[in-house]
Design a protein around this motif. Structure first.
Motif, PDB file in Angstrom:
ATOM      1  N   ALA A  57     -15.944  -7.095  23.817  1.00 34.53           N
ATOM      2  CA  ALA A  57     -14.538  -6.531  24.002  1.00 34.53           C
ATOM      3  C   ALA A  57     -14.748  -5.266  22.747  1.00 34.53           C
ATOM      4  N   VAL A  58     -15.487  -5.498  21.668  1.00 33.81           N
ATOM      5  CA  VAL A  58     -15.734  -4.578  20.708  1.00 33.81           C
ATOM      6  C   VAL A  58     -16.997  -3.794  20.629  1.00 33.81           C
ATOM      7  N   GLN A  59     -17.760  -4.116  21.665  1.00 39.13           N
ATOM      8  CA  GLN A  59     -19.067  -3.736  21.689  1.00 39.13           C
ATOM      9  C   GLN A  59     -20.046  -4.021  20.423  1.00 39.13           C
ATOM     10  N   ALA A  60     -20.155  -5.269  20.211  1.00 40.59           N
ATOM     11  CA  ALA A  60     -20.713  -5.621  19.007  1.00 40.59           C
ATOM     12  C   ALA A  60     -22.371  -5.596  19.237  1.00 40.59           C
ATOM     13  N   LYS A  61     -22.974  -4.999  18.331  1.00 43.44           N
ATOM     14  CA  LYS A  61     -24.274  -5.032  18.234  1.00 43.44           C
ATOM     15  C   LYS A  61     -24.998  -6.122  17.668  1.00 43.44           C
ATOM     16  N   PRO A  62     -26.199  -6.545  18.184  1.00 45.62           N
ATOM     17  CA  PRO A  62     -26.827  -7.811  17.392  1.00 45.62           C
ATOM     18  C   PRO A  62     -26.711  -7.859  16.038  1.00 45.62           C
ATOM     19  N   ASP A  63     -26.674  -6.816  15.124  1.00 45.83           N
ATOM     20  CA  ASP A  63     -26.468  -6.975  13.740  1.00 45.83           C
ATOM     21  C   ASP A  63     -25.168  -7.021  13.422  1.00 45.83           C
ATOM     22  N   GLU A  64     -24.243  -7.049  14.060  1.00 48.32           N
ATOM     23  CA  GLU A  64     -22.476  -7.143  13.701  1.00 48.32           C
ATOM     24  C   GLU A  64     -22.048  -8.496  14.014  1.00 48.32           C
ATOM     25  N   THR A  65     -20.926  -8.806  13.081  1.00 41.28           N
ATOM     26  CA  THR A  65     -20.272  -9.990  13.170  1.00 41.28           C
ATOM     27  C   THR A  65     -18.901  -9.730  13.640  1.00 41.28           C
ATOM     28  N   VAL A  66     -18.194 -10.387  14.607  1.00 41.50           N
ATOM     29  CA  VAL A  66     -17.064 -10.110  15.069  1.00 41.50           C
ATOM     30  C   VAL A  66     -15.828 -10.537  13.938  1.00 41.50           C
ATOM     31  N   VAL A  67     -15.006  -9.778  13.771  1.00 44.86           N
ATOM     32  CA  VAL A  67     -14.055 -10.323  12.770  1.00 44.86           C
ATOM     33  C   VAL A  67     -12.509 -10.203  13.534  1.00 44.86           C
TER      34      VAL A  67
END
Length: 119
Positions: A57-67
């Motif tokens: 939904a937020v196009q998170a990349k592998p080095d990102e965390t969903v908040v």
């Protein structure tokens, strides 16, 4: 009746403390403007879905965390006035408090509670 603003963002995992610092500066302003509660939830158990999920939904990349975050307001009128004031507040300026994430990938919306249970 209460009103809820919900947000989902992808934050570079390396920016966790920057995100917390950003929220600690920004979130009290919501309370000043009438919000009753602000919650910032750092992703801990955010599974990949088969068709869609928070990460996609937020196009998170592998080095990102969903908040996942939300703001509780006493009613929509207070929320509308508070958000209007917030957008005019110089403390919101990206020059004064730069976002430690890509705001273009944020998803958000306003919600009217239809079921609320509490202990």
């Amino acid at each position: 009746m209460s009103y809820i603003d919900g947000f989902v963002i992808a934050v570079p995992t390396a920016n966790k403390q920057k995100f917390i610092d950003h929220a600690r500066l920004l979130d009290p302003i919501f309370l000043e403007l009438g919000a009753t509660r602000v919650v910032e939830g750092w992703g801990d158990d955010v599974p990949d879905g088969k068709q869609t999920d928070f990460r996609r939904a937020v196009q998170a990349k592998p080095d990102e965390t969903v908040v996942f975050s939300w703001i509780e307001w006493p009613d929509k009128a207070t929320r509308d006035a508070g958000m209007d004031a917030m957008m005019k507040d110089p403390r919101m300026s990206p020059e004064n408090n730069p976002m430690p994430f890509d705001g273009m990938r944020m998803i958000f919306g306003g919600f009217v509670p239809v079921v609320t249970l509490q202990t």
